[in-house]
Design an enzyme around this catalytic site. Structure first.
Site, mmCIF file in Angstrom:
data_model
loop_
_atom_site.group_PDB
_atom_site.id
_atom_site.type_symbol
_atom_site.label_atom_id
_atom_site.label_comp_id
_atom_site.label_asym_id
_atom_site.label_seq_id
_atom_site.Cartn_x
_atom_site.Cartn_y
_atom_site.Cartn_z
ATOM 1 N N ARG A 122 -37.182 1.672 8.537
ATOM 2 C CA ARG A 122 -37.936 0.576 9.149
ATOM 3 C C ARG A 122 -37.676 -0.785 8.510
ATOM 4 O O ARG A 122 -38.560 -1.415 7.918
ATOM 5 C CB ARG A 122 -39.426 0.912 9.181
ATOM 6 C CG ARG A 122 -39.647 2.229 9.888
ATOM 7 C CD ARG A 122 -41.062 2.488 10.245
ATOM 8 N NE ARG A 122 -41.497 1.787 11.425
ATOM 9 C CZ ARG A 122 -42.679 1.998 12.012
ATOM 10 N NH1 ARG A 122 -43.499 2.878 11.530
ATOM 11 N NH2 ARG A 122 -43.023 1.334 13.078
ATOM 12 N N LYS A 143 -54.278 -0.194 20.113
ATOM 13 C CA LYS A 143 -54.081 -0.660 18.726
ATOM 14 C C LYS A 143 -52.844 -1.547 18.644
ATOM 15 O O LYS A 143 -52.870 -2.627 18.070
ATOM 16 C CB LYS A 143 -53.922 0.560 17.803
ATOM 17 C CG LYS A 143 -53.249 0.251 16.474
ATOM 18 C CD LYS A 143 -53.062 1.485 15.632
ATOM 19 C CE LYS A 143 -51.755 2.207 15.783
ATOM 20 N NZ LYS A 143 -50.576 1.507 15.226
ATOM 21 N N ASN A 144 -51.756 -1.079 19.254
ATOM 22 C CA ASN A 144 -50.493 -1.823 19.131
ATOM 23 C C ASN A 144 -50.497 -3.135 19.906
ATOM 24 O O ASN A 144 -49.655 -3.993 19.667
ATOM 25 C CB ASN A 144 -49.311 -0.957 19.577
ATOM 26 C CG ASN A 144 -48.979 0.114 18.547
ATOM 27 O OD1 ASN A 144 -49.590 0.141 17.476
ATOM 28 N ND2 ASN A 144 -48.026 0.971 18.857
ATOM 29 N N ASP A 197 -43.468 7.149 20.529
ATOM 30 C CA ASP A 197 -44.812 7.470 20.032
ATOM 31 C C ASP A 197 -45.453 8.660 20.745
ATOM 32 O O ASP A 197 -46.547 9.078 20.371
ATOM 33 C CB ASP A 197 -45.737 6.242 20.144
ATOM 34 C CG ASP A 197 -45.441 5.212 19.060
ATOM 35 O OD1 ASP A 197 -44.648 5.503 18.158
ATOM 36 O OD2 ASP A 197 -46.015 4.106 19.127
ATOM 37 N N ARG A 227 -55.846 6.044 11.488
ATOM 38 C CA ARG A 227 -55.175 4.746 11.633
ATOM 39 C C ARG A 227 -55.046 4.356 13.102
ATOM 40 O O ARG A 227 -54.959 3.174 13.419
ATOM 41 C CB ARG A 227 -53.757 4.805 11.027
ATOM 42 C CG ARG A 227 -53.713 4.707 9.530
ATOM 43 C CD ARG A 227 -52.281 4.526 9.053
ATOM 44 N NE ARG A 227 -51.572 3.647 9.954
ATOM 45 C CZ ARG A 227 -50.349 3.873 10.456
ATOM 46 N NH1 ARG A 227 -49.682 4.932 10.096
ATOM 47 N NH2 ARG A 227 -49.778 3.022 11.274
ATOM 48 N N CYS A 244 -41.204 4.249 5.708
ATOM 49 C CA CYS A 244 -42.307 5.171 5.913
ATOM 50 C C CYS A 244 -41.719 6.504 6.347
ATOM 51 O O CYS A 244 -40.498 6.631 6.476
ATOM 52 C CB CYS A 244 -43.315 4.643 6.923
ATOM 53 S SG CYS A 244 -42.697 4.579 8.570
HETATM 54 C C1 UD1 Z 1 -43.690 -0.559 17.161
HETATM 55 C C2 UD1 Z 1 -44.952 0.249 17.249
HETATM 56 C C3 UD1 Z 1 -44.668 1.712 16.934
HETATM 57 C C4 UD1 Z 1 -43.558 2.236 17.822
HETATM 58 C C5 UD1 Z 1 -42.330 1.324 17.773
HETATM 59 C C6 UD1 Z 1 -41.257 1.726 18.763
HETATM 60 C C7 UD1 Z 1 -46.686 -1.332 16.636
HETATM 61 C C8 UD1 Z 1 -47.673 -1.780 15.629
HETATM 62 N N1 UD1 Z 1 -45.921 -0.295 16.303
HETATM 63 O O1 UD1 Z 1 -43.242 -0.483 15.813
HETATM 64 O O2 UD1 Z 1 -45.865 2.455 17.144
HETATM 65 O O3 UD1 Z 1 -43.167 3.527 17.394
HETATM 66 O O4 UD1 Z 1 -42.713 -0.026 18.063
HETATM 67 O O5 UD1 Z 1 -41.759 1.751 20.045
HETATM 68 O O6 UD1 Z 1 -46.602 -1.867 17.733
HETATM 69 N N2 UD1 Z 1 -35.543 -2.160 13.463
HETATM 70 C C9 UD1 Z 1 -34.517 -2.732 12.745
HETATM 71 N N3 UD1 Z 1 -34.731 -3.964 12.196
HETATM 72 C C10 UD1 Z 1 -35.910 -4.646 12.357
HETATM 73 C C11 UD1 Z 1 -36.935 -4.048 13.121
HETATM 74 C C12 UD1 Z 1 -36.717 -2.790 13.664
HETATM 75 O O7 UD1 Z 1 -33.437 -2.158 12.575
HETATM 76 O O8 UD1 Z 1 -36.035 -5.754 11.847
HETATM 77 C C13 UD1 Z 1 -35.316 -0.807 14.053
HETATM 78 C C14 UD1 Z 1 -36.327 0.223 13.560
HETATM 79 O O9 UD1 Z 1 -35.919 0.788 12.345
HETATM 80 C C15 UD1 Z 1 -36.323 1.220 14.701
HETATM 81 C C16 UD1 Z 1 -36.117 0.338 15.932
HETATM 82 O O10 UD1 Z 1 -35.573 -0.891 15.448
HETATM 83 O O11 UD1 Z 1 -35.248 2.096 14.562
HETATM 84 C C17 UD1 Z 1 -37.365 0.048 16.720
HETATM 85 O O12 UD1 Z 1 -38.377 -0.428 15.860
HETATM 86 P P1 UD1 Z 1 -39.458 -1.492 16.334
HETATM 87 O O13 UD1 Z 1 -39.424 -1.574 17.824
HETATM 88 O O14 UD1 Z 1 -39.306 -2.744 15.564
HETATM 89 O O15 UD1 Z 1 -40.816 -0.790 15.894
HETATM 90 P P2 UD1 Z 1 -42.108 -1.476 15.289
HETATM 91 O O16 UD1 Z 1 -42.316 -2.814 15.889
HETATM 92 O O17 UD1 Z 1 -42.111 -1.350 13.812
#
Ligand code: UD1
Length: 419
Positions: free
Chosen positions: A124, A22-23, A308, A400, A119
């Site tokens: 996030r 999915k990711n 995850d 999901r 969430c």
């Molecule tokens: C993706 C995955 C999710 C997984 C996560 C971490 C998808 C669709 N989802 O989520 O399943 O749990 O990676 O492996 O691929 N952060 C910031 N600022 C930002 C973006 C992120 O501070 O602009 C922080 C987040 O709050 C979190 C960390 O960075 O603490 C990692 O998040 P991120 O790697 O961005 O996760 P996602 O891409 O949302």
């Protein structure tokens, strides 16, 4: 509302075919916006987040056909009016909707994408996504809950060093830089296998893009695309989840459509815990383990242990001898499953971002409630080894991200039903 009922203490045997990721599929679908040629994506998992992304691309104006039987998505681009908006109603249920921001901005020089909001697992934020797009020349405003992004003259390549590692921000920046003028160098990138799959897909589309082992990604902007057929990589989190299910309750369970080298940190943890496995180049078989050993782990960006799988590995720790520890270093609030596990008899203490799990403990079936995708599946795993029946509420989270979960488990003789 649908529920799952799991009868515990039944040993699992059989084989499970792992679905496409999915990711990995979500950023590929977002990147499809860039092209004007036919794209065929194979091995698509039939899960809710994919259906939402398909709906979003439809809304934007792409001609997109999901063939559920063949698990294939075909995307055609026709000169229909394009909307550069990703509305709240679609982004609120699936945060990955933000991934269309870079593609819309790159191709149409403007985008209006709903802010995804927080969430259950944490705030996030999207600051890293916006930081990268600004570096590529976008002007960004936040108004009425939407990100309004513009670039009058088009995006321009730049050197972007992420202050911290983010999967989504890395993906958005890669996708945006494909149509940017000149060269982009991205530093301190996430290097998850799903990002490697995006890079491979973009190469097939005709992009000049490469990465190294030091978290750097190099993109040369392009102007035209090739038609492409691409098979999405397997879902390493789905595999990890079922490996843990087999370690908990399996007699002999085999896993197909996989590549073990992608999950080496997970396999290392399972081996250290004493899980009996046979690992071949494209198949893993898990056998009944005798005594499970305690372990301390920390969740980290790839190639570290994935956040995850944190909730799922915790169930295995409840069955290990002694005190295990998990430090959650990615999300600030990802122990939402713990109160429910305690109600089932698990002995767990939490302090800050560390959980201490005291095992082995006997779990007993209860009525529990899921708070997010991975927390939901950990309750299913707990149900598999608990005495009597466990009822899991709010399973829309599961749908999901897990394709045919109860069907796959039933095939391995689990007693599980959806009501
Ligand atoms: C993706 C995955 C999710 C997984 C996560 C971490 C998808 C669709 N989802 O989520 O399943 O749990 O990676 O492996 O691929 N952060 C910031 N600022 C930002 C973006 C992120 O501070 O602009 C922080 C987040 O709050 C979190 C960390 O960075 O603490 C990692 O998040 P991120 O790697 O961005 O996760 P996602 O891409 O949302």
């Amino acid at each position: 509302m649908e529920k799952l009922k799991v009868k515990g203490k039944k040993s699992l045997s059989g084989s499970i075919s792992i679905s496409g990721s999915k990711n990995a599929s979500l950023p590929l679908l977002a990147a499809a916006i860039l092209s004007d040629k036919k794209i065929v994506l194979k091995n698509i998992p039939l899960v809710k987040d994919i259906f939402t992304m398909v709906e979003l691309l439809n809304y934007i104006g792409l001609k997109i056909d999901l063939n559920k039987k063949k698990k294939t998505i075909t995307i055609l681009h026709y000169n229909k009016k394009i909307s550069t908006v990703a509305p709240y109603k679609l982004v609120k249920t699936m945060r990955a909707g933000i991934l269309v921001l870079g593609a819309l901005l790159g191709k149409y020089k403007k985008a209006k994408v709903s802010l995804p909001g927080g969430c259950a697992i944490g705030g996030r934020p999207v600051d890293l996504h916006l930081f990268a797009l600004k570096k590529l020349g976008a002007t960004i405003k936040i108004k009425n809950g939407y990100i309004l992004a513009n670039t009058e003259k088009g995006l321009r390549g730049n050197l972007i060093k992420f202050p911290s590692i983010s999967v989504g921000a890395t993906e958005n920046a890669i996708i945006a830089s494909v149509l940017a003028e000149g060269k982009t160098i991205l530093k301190n990138c996430a290097m998850e296998p799903e990002i490697q799959d995006l890079i491979l897909f973009l190469k097939k589309l005709g992009c000049s893009i490469s990465s190294d082992k030091k978290r750097n990604i190099f993109v040369n902007g392009i102007k035209s695309f090739l038609p492409v057929t691409h098979k999405v990589i397997f879902d390493r989190i789905e595999l990890g989840t079922y490996l843990i299910a087999a370690a908990l309750a399996g007699k002999k369970v085999s896993f197909l459509n996989i590549s073990p080298k992608i999950i080496s940190s997970e396999l290392k943890v399972l081996k250290k815990m004493g899980v009996k496995m046979e690992i071949k180049s494209n198949k893993i078989t898990v056998f009944k383990s005798q005594k499970l050993k305690r372990i301390n782990i920390k969740t980290e960006p790839y190639p570290g242990f994935p956040t995850d799988l944190q909730a799922q590995i915790m169930i295995l720790m409840t069955q290990a001898n002694g005190k295990s520890k998990i430090k959650e270093s990615i999300f600030e609030n990802r122990f939402m499953h713990v109160p429910e596990l305690k109600r089932m008899g698990a002995k767990i203490k939490i302090k800050d971002n560390t959980a201490k799990i005291y095992g082995p403990s006997k779990l007993s079936g209860a009525e529990v409630m899921a708070t997010d995708l991975r927390a939901s599946v950990c309750l299913v795993l707990a149900g598999l080894i608990a005495q009597k029946e466990t009822t899991i509420n709010r399973i829309y989270h599961l749908d999901r991200g897990y394709e045919k979960l109860e069907i796959k488990l039933k095939k391995c003789k689990a007693i599980i039903r959806r009501i």
